[in-house]
Scaffold this motif. Structure first.
Motif, PDB file in Angstrom:
ATOM      1  N   ARG A 194       0.864  -1.184   0.000  1.00 37.90           N
ATOM      2  CA  ARG A 194       0.000   0.000   0.000  1.00 37.90           C
ATOM      3  C   ARG A 194       0.893   1.224   0.000  1.00 37.90           C
ATOM      4  O   ARG A 194       1.693   1.416   0.911  1.00 37.90           O
ATOM      5  CB  ARG A 194      -0.892   0.005   1.237  1.00 37.90           C
ATOM      6  CG  ARG A 194      -1.877   1.161   1.268  1.00 37.90           C
ATOM      7  CD  ARG A 194      -2.734   1.084   2.526  1.00 37.90           C
ATOM      8  NE  ARG A 194      -3.941   1.882   2.419  1.00 37.90           N
ATOM      9  CZ  ARG A 194      -4.024   3.163   2.760  1.00 37.90           C
ATOM     10  NH1 ARG A 194      -2.958   3.784   3.234  1.00 37.90           N
ATOM     11  NH2 ARG A 194      -5.171   3.820   2.637  1.00 37.90           N
ATOM     12  N   HIS A 220      -4.118   5.694  -2.765  1.00 32.98           N
ATOM     13  CA  HIS A 220      -4.905   6.543  -3.657  1.00 32.98           C
ATOM     14  C   HIS A 220      -5.430   5.792  -4.869  1.00 32.98           C
ATOM     15  O   HIS A 220      -5.763   6.387  -5.895  1.00 32.98           O
ATOM     16  CB  HIS A 220      -4.109   7.790  -4.053  1.00 32.98           C
ATOM     17  CG  HIS A 220      -4.222   8.844  -2.994  1.00 32.98           C
ATOM     18  ND1 HIS A 220      -3.931   8.580  -1.679  1.00 32.98           N
ATOM     19  CD2 HIS A 220      -4.618  10.137  -3.038  1.00 32.98           C
ATOM     20  CE1 HIS A 220      -4.138   9.665  -0.963  1.00 32.98           C
ATOM     21  NE2 HIS A 220      -4.561  10.631  -1.766  1.00 32.98           N
ATOM     22  N   SER A 221      -5.535   4.482  -4.705  1.00 31.51           N
ATOM     23  CA  SER A 221      -6.180   3.666  -5.735  1.00 31.51           C
ATOM     24  C   SER A 221      -7.670   3.986  -5.769  1.00 31.51           C
ATOM     25  O   SER A 221      -8.203   4.621  -4.854  1.00 31.51           O
ATOM     26  CB  SER A 221      -6.013   2.185  -5.400  1.00 31.51           C
ATOM     27  OG  SER A 221      -4.704   1.794  -5.666  1.00 31.51           O
ATOM     28  N   ALA A 239      10.716   3.384  -2.091  1.00 30.91           N
ATOM     29  CA  ALA A 239       9.506   3.366  -2.931  1.00 30.91           C
ATOM     30  C   ALA A 239       8.265   3.851  -2.194  1.00 30.91           C
ATOM     31  O   ALA A 239       7.246   4.155  -2.811  1.00 30.91           O
ATOM     32  CB  ALA A 239       9.276   1.961  -3.470  1.00 30.91           C
ATOM     33  N   THR A 281       2.834   7.759  -3.831  1.00 40.20           N
ATOM     34  CA  THR A 281       4.176   7.198  -3.618  1.00 40.20           C
ATOM     35  C   THR A 281       4.820   6.789  -4.946  1.00 40.20           C
ATOM     36  O   THR A 281       4.134   6.538  -5.946  1.00 40.20           O
ATOM     37  CB  THR A 281       4.140   5.954  -2.704  1.00 40.20           C
ATOM     38  OG1 THR A 281       3.422   4.911  -3.374  1.00 40.20           O
ATOM     39  CG2 THR A 281       3.515   6.252  -1.351  1.00 40.20           C
ATOM     40  N   LEU A 323       1.345  -3.170 -12.295  1.00 37.92           N
ATOM     41  CA  LEU A 323       0.195  -3.263 -11.389  1.00 37.92           C
ATOM     42  C   LEU A 323       0.522  -4.092 -10.140  1.00 37.92           C
ATOM     43  O   LEU A 323      -0.340  -4.789  -9.602  1.00 37.92           O
ATOM     44  CB  LEU A 323      -1.017  -3.844 -12.141  1.00 37.92           C
ATOM     45  CG  LEU A 323      -1.392  -3.132 -13.451  1.00 37.92           C
ATOM     46  CD1 LEU A 323      -2.493  -3.887 -14.183  1.00 37.92           C
ATOM     47  CD2 LEU A 323      -1.822  -1.691 -13.201  1.00 37.92           C
ATOM     48  N   ILE A 334       7.433  -6.297  -5.172  1.00 36.60           N
ATOM     49  CA  ILE A 334       7.202  -5.052  -4.440  1.00 36.60           C
ATOM     50  C   ILE A 334       8.432  -4.181  -4.640  1.00 36.60           C
ATOM     51  O   ILE A 334       9.561  -4.599  -4.328  1.00 36.60           O
ATOM     52  CB  ILE A 334       6.931  -5.357  -2.962  1.00 36.60           C
ATOM     53  CG1 ILE A 334       5.597  -6.118  -2.915  1.00 36.60           C
ATOM     54  CG2 ILE A 334       6.911  -4.078  -2.136  1.00 36.60           C
ATOM     55  CD1 ILE A 334       5.039  -6.382  -1.580  1.00 36.60           C
TER      56      ILE A 334
HETATM   57  P1  FAD Z   1      -1.632   2.759  -3.968  1.00 36.09           P
HETATM   58  O1  FAD Z   1      -3.013   3.129  -4.291  1.00 36.09           O
HETATM   59  O2  FAD Z   1      -1.311   2.559  -2.562  1.00 36.09           O
HETATM   60  O3  FAD Z   1      -1.221   1.448  -4.816  1.00 36.09           O
HETATM   61  C1  FAD Z   1      -1.549   1.335  -6.178  1.00 36.09           C
HETATM   62  C2  FAD Z   1      -1.196  -0.064  -6.702  1.00 36.09           C
HETATM   63  O4  FAD Z   1       0.211  -0.206  -6.719  1.00 36.09           O
HETATM   64  C3  FAD Z   1      -1.713  -1.195  -5.819  1.00 36.09           C
HETATM   65  O5  FAD Z   1      -1.989  -2.322  -6.602  1.00 36.09           O
HETATM   66  C4  FAD Z   1      -0.550  -1.479  -4.892  1.00 36.09           C
HETATM   67  O6  FAD Z   1      -0.571  -2.791  -4.390  1.00 36.09           O
HETATM   68  C5  FAD Z   1       0.620  -1.230  -5.833  1.00 36.09           C
HETATM   69  N1  FAD Z   1       1.783  -0.721  -5.121  1.00 36.09           N
HETATM   70  C6  FAD Z   1       1.876   0.328  -4.282  1.00 36.09           C
HETATM   71  N2  FAD Z   1       3.139   0.493  -3.876  1.00 36.09           N
HETATM   72  C7  FAD Z   1       3.855  -0.472  -4.482  1.00 36.09           C
HETATM   73  C8  FAD Z   1       5.218  -0.842  -4.472  1.00 36.09           C
HETATM   74  N3  FAD Z   1       6.104  -0.182  -3.740  1.00 36.09           N
HETATM   75  N4  FAD Z   1       5.601  -1.895  -5.217  1.00 36.09           N
HETATM   76  C9  FAD Z   1       4.721  -2.583  -5.966  1.00 36.09           C
HETATM   77  N5  FAD Z   1       3.428  -2.290  -6.007  1.00 36.09           N
HETATM   78  C10 FAD Z   1       3.003  -1.248  -5.284  1.00 36.09           C
HETATM   79  N6  FAD Z   1      -1.907   9.059 -12.012  1.00 36.09           N
HETATM   80  C11 FAD Z   1      -1.230   9.529 -13.065  1.00 36.09           C
HETATM   81  O7  FAD Z   1      -0.588   8.778 -13.785  1.00 36.09           O
HETATM   82  N7  FAD Z   1      -1.237  10.864 -13.353  1.00 36.09           N
HETATM   83  C12 FAD Z   1      -1.877  11.770 -12.579  1.00 36.09           C
HETATM   84  O8  FAD Z   1      -1.840  12.946 -12.864  1.00 36.09           O
HETATM   85  C13 FAD Z   1      -2.583  11.299 -11.453  1.00 36.09           C
HETATM   86  N8  FAD Z   1      -3.222  12.150 -10.643  1.00 36.09           N
HETATM   87  C14 FAD Z   1      -3.874  11.675  -9.560  1.00 36.09           C
HETATM   88  C15 FAD Z   1      -4.518  12.572  -8.709  1.00 36.09           C
HETATM   89  C16 FAD Z   1      -5.180  12.128  -7.587  1.00 36.09           C
HETATM   90  C17 FAD Z   1      -5.869  13.110  -6.689  1.00 36.09           C
HETATM   91  C18 FAD Z   1      -5.230  10.734  -7.316  1.00 36.09           C
HETATM   92  C19 FAD Z   1      -5.975  10.222  -6.128  1.00 36.09           C
HETATM   93  C20 FAD Z   1      -4.611   9.821  -8.158  1.00 36.09           C
HETATM   94  C21 FAD Z   1      -3.927  10.285  -9.282  1.00 36.09           C
HETATM   95  N9  FAD Z   1      -3.279   9.416 -10.153  1.00 36.09           N
HETATM   96  C22 FAD Z   1      -2.591   9.902 -11.217  1.00 36.09           C
HETATM   97  C23 FAD Z   1      -3.378   7.969  -9.977  1.00 36.09           C
HETATM   98  C24 FAD Z   1      -2.237   7.437  -9.155  1.00 36.09           C
HETATM   99  O9  FAD Z   1      -1.042   7.465  -9.898  1.00 36.09           O
HETATM  100  C25 FAD Z   1      -2.484   5.994  -8.768  1.00 36.09           C
HETATM  101  O10 FAD Z   1      -3.718   5.869  -8.135  1.00 36.09           O
HETATM  102  C26 FAD Z   1      -1.392   5.488  -7.848  1.00 36.09           C
HETATM  103  O11 FAD Z   1      -1.500   4.099  -7.754  1.00 36.09           O
HETATM  104  C27 FAD Z   1      -1.535   6.082  -6.486  1.00 36.09           C
HETATM  105  O12 FAD Z   1      -0.354   5.905  -5.763  1.00 36.09           O
HETATM  106  P2  FAD Z   1      -0.418   5.370  -4.289  1.00 36.09           P
HETATM  107  O13 FAD Z   1       0.941   5.573  -3.750  1.00 36.09           O
HETATM  108  O14 FAD Z   1      -1.528   5.916  -3.524  1.00 36.09           O
HETATM  109  O15 FAD Z   1      -0.629   3.800  -4.614  1.00 36.09           O
END
Ligand code: FAD
Length: 525
Positions: A100, A104-105, A142, A170, A225, A230
């Motif tokens: 996680r 922001h998924s 990461a 992240t 994905l 990880i």
């Molecule tokens: P999480 O939601 O925590 O994880 C996403 C996925 O990646 C999950 O399957 C998780 O298991 C996996 N994961 C997380 N960390 C790792 C790791 N270290 N190793 C392997 N797998 C992992 N995306 C764009 O491309 N461009 C944008 O401009 C953009 N704007 C956004 C704006 C907002 C307000 C939001 C909410 C999202 C936006 N996104 C955008 C989407 C965003 O890139 C994805 O939702 C991204 O996955 C969120 O990152 P997170 O760190 O919250 O990941």
């Protein structure tokens, strides 16, 4: 001997009850032995077994699965030890693991129902280190947020080249998808701007990978994905950071003129540094709203400009500059703008710091939070559309299906495929230019109006059904499917290689169950 009816019904009622009790006892024994086995692992971080509700939430706020435990790792070895443990339990355990990032998924992708969620933000590891040389880069954990990386790199006058619109995400989360924003036309997405990764595979092995070393894993993990490992550390490409940006918005009433200008700008040698676009449908008071943060060039004419009831297309651009270029930057911007065909009275310009521009969505977040809108469900739909199909898409979707954009922005902008690497897991369309179209609404769960969750979900379905029926070759970005057939169709001829990589790096399908691509074979019981 014939049983009487009451003994039959007693048997009917009792047998399932006994089975349920046995299952519950077995399950609780299973869980208590699982808990003690996790507690017995030699790690520097810790597991939490209660108070894990945060791990069952995400920005989409529609799917909520509680994990069995959350790992708060301190070291990469904590992650490796945990995954090795799950790997050694074999397929019989049914236990899965999800990283996680910042959660922001949109549809539970970072959740692990009854499994283990790894809270990547607690993995601070080594300090961020900037390396300057032939390739300038920063090594980061990461679980680091992009906003923190920006601030750290700026101390040395540097910054990553490619961004997302929002920086409180992240590194691992965006690299598992792509990381696309208005710089991608020039630099490619974030997955094109990584030199090296450290990854813990689904077998618990810690592997360093790059173009030169374990290249298949490197490419697989980027846009993968979370399916193959990880990501625990990433080496991100940097460039000199500008201090300031000119931030520009201009309006069009005609999609084809707007798209022609966008395509011209992303292909030109001398152009802007950031190119995106917005669709505005039936939005009232737009000019007044923007006036609070932008200056209008032609105030008199702009005052008469009315956006209500109209469909407009806003080209959003920036030009970076440093204070010593302040005298020439306006001329440069004027010259670039003179090549475009926007409605002349709708030129909005402002000047902000580079950080202020990059962190712009966080500013909006604070406003939305204060109105209680940020935590509502977000039934977002992100699509990748080949250039040859964008006008038919715009005609039908912006001209017919979508009746307003009052629940959240709709982005539309093209990128050059040449800046993407087709060896990564990201599925690219066939054409050289493709558009990202992002519908980003919030929804009020109980509402039966246009802002209601069900209404917006049905709108999304209409859009997807249209794309399918018209055979537009559209792919979902941040994809969400529920069946194997849909995933197979999404990956197309890349499905085979995706499967092979899964078999090589996570053969028990332990990782990222929330993506619902593969399922671990045997259930817990
Ligand atoms: P999480 O939601 O925590 O994880 C996403 C996925 O990646 C999950 O399957 C998780 O298991 C996996 N994961 C997380 N960390 C790792 C790791 N270290 N190793 C392997 N797998 C992992 N995306 C764009 O491309 N461009 C944008 O401009 C953009 N704007 C956004 C704006 C907002 C307000 C939001 C909410 C999202 C936006 N996104 C955008 C989407 C965003 O890139 C994805 O939702 C991204 O996955 C969120 O990152 P997170 O760190 O919250 O990941």
């Amino acid at each position: 001997m014939k049983k009487n009816s009451s003994s039959i019904s007693l048997t009917r009622n009792i047998v399932p009850l006994i089975v349920c009790c046995c299952m519950a006892i077995k399950l609780s024994l299973c869980f208590s032995s699982l808990e003690s086995s996790l507690r017995a692992l030699h790690i520097q971080g810790s597991f939490s077994f209660d108070g894990n509700e945060f791990a069952a939430k995400d920005f989409g706020n529609q799917i909520h699965f509680l994990p069995f435990a959350v790992l708060h790792p301190k070291k990469v070895s904590d992650i490796a030890t945990t995954i090795q443990h799950v790997w050694q339990m074999g397929s019989g355990s049914g236990l899965t693991v999800a990283a996680r990032g910042h959660g922001h998924s949109l549809q539970g992708q970072a959740q692990a129902p009854h499994g283990i969620v790894i809270n990547m933000e607690s993995l601070t590891g080594k300090e961020m280190t900037v390396h300057e040389g032939k390739f300038t880069y920063v090594d980061v954990s990461a679980g680091e947020l992009w906003i923190n990386i920006l601030h750290e790199c700026l101390k040395q006058g540097l910054a990553p080249k490619s961004w997302t619109d929002y920086l409180h995400l992240t590194v691992g989360g965006t690299l598992s998808n792509a990381g696309i924003s208005g710089q991608a036309f020039r630099h490619g997405p974030q997955i094109s701007n990584v030199h090296q990764l450290e990854v813990v595979t689904g077998k618990g092995e810690v592997v360093v990978c790059s173009e030169e070393q374990n290249a298949d894993l490197f490419h697989g993990v980027l846009g993968g994905l979370g399916q193959f490992g990880i990501i625990t550390r990433a080496r991100i490409a940097l460039e000199p950071a500008p201090k300031m940006v000119k931030w520009i918005r201009v309006l069009y009433s005609d999609f084809s003129t707007f798209a022609r200008d966008q395509e011209h700008l992303i292909s030109a040698e001398n152009t802007f540094d950031y190119i995106e676009g917005l669709v505005i449908i039936n939005k009232s008071g737009l000019v007044n709203y923007w006036r609070s943060s932008f200056n209008l060039h032609d105030t008199t004419q702009a005052n008469q400009f009315i956006s209500d009831g109209k469909t407009l297309f806003c080209l959003e651009l920036t030009k970076n500059f440093n204070p010593h270029e302040a005298d020439t930057i306006d001329m440069e911007v004027d010259s670039l703008l003179s090549q475009l065909n926007y409605i002349t009275s709708t030129l909005f310009i402002t000047e902000v710091s580079y950080v202020e521009f990059l962190d712009r969505v966080h500013t909006a977040e604070l406003k939305l939070r204060s109105k209680g809108i940020w935590d509502l469900p977000h039934p977002w739909l992100n699509l990748i559309i080949p250039k040859s199909q964008i006008s038919i898409f715009a005609d039908v979707v912006f001209g017919n299906i979508l009746t307003d954009t009052n629940n959240g922005p709709v982005l539309v902008y093209p990128v050059n495929k040449s800046m993407w690497d087709n060896r990564t897991s990201f599925v690219l369309p066939e054409e050289d230019i493709f558009y990202l179209v992002a519908f980003l609404p919030h929804a009020v769960p109980s509402s039966t109006e246009h802002d209601g969750l069900q209404y917006i979900l049905s709108l999304n379905k209409r859009i997807l059904d249209f794309c399918e029926a018209a055979n537009l070759g559209v792919k979902q970005y941040l994809p969400h499917y529920t069946t194997r057939e849909e995933w197979q169709a999404h990956f197309g001829r890349r499905w085979e290689i995706f499967m092979q990589r899964k078999l090589a790096y996570d053969p028990l399908a332990i990782l990222a169950p929330g993506q619902r691509i593969f399922q671990k074979a045997v259930s817990i019981l």
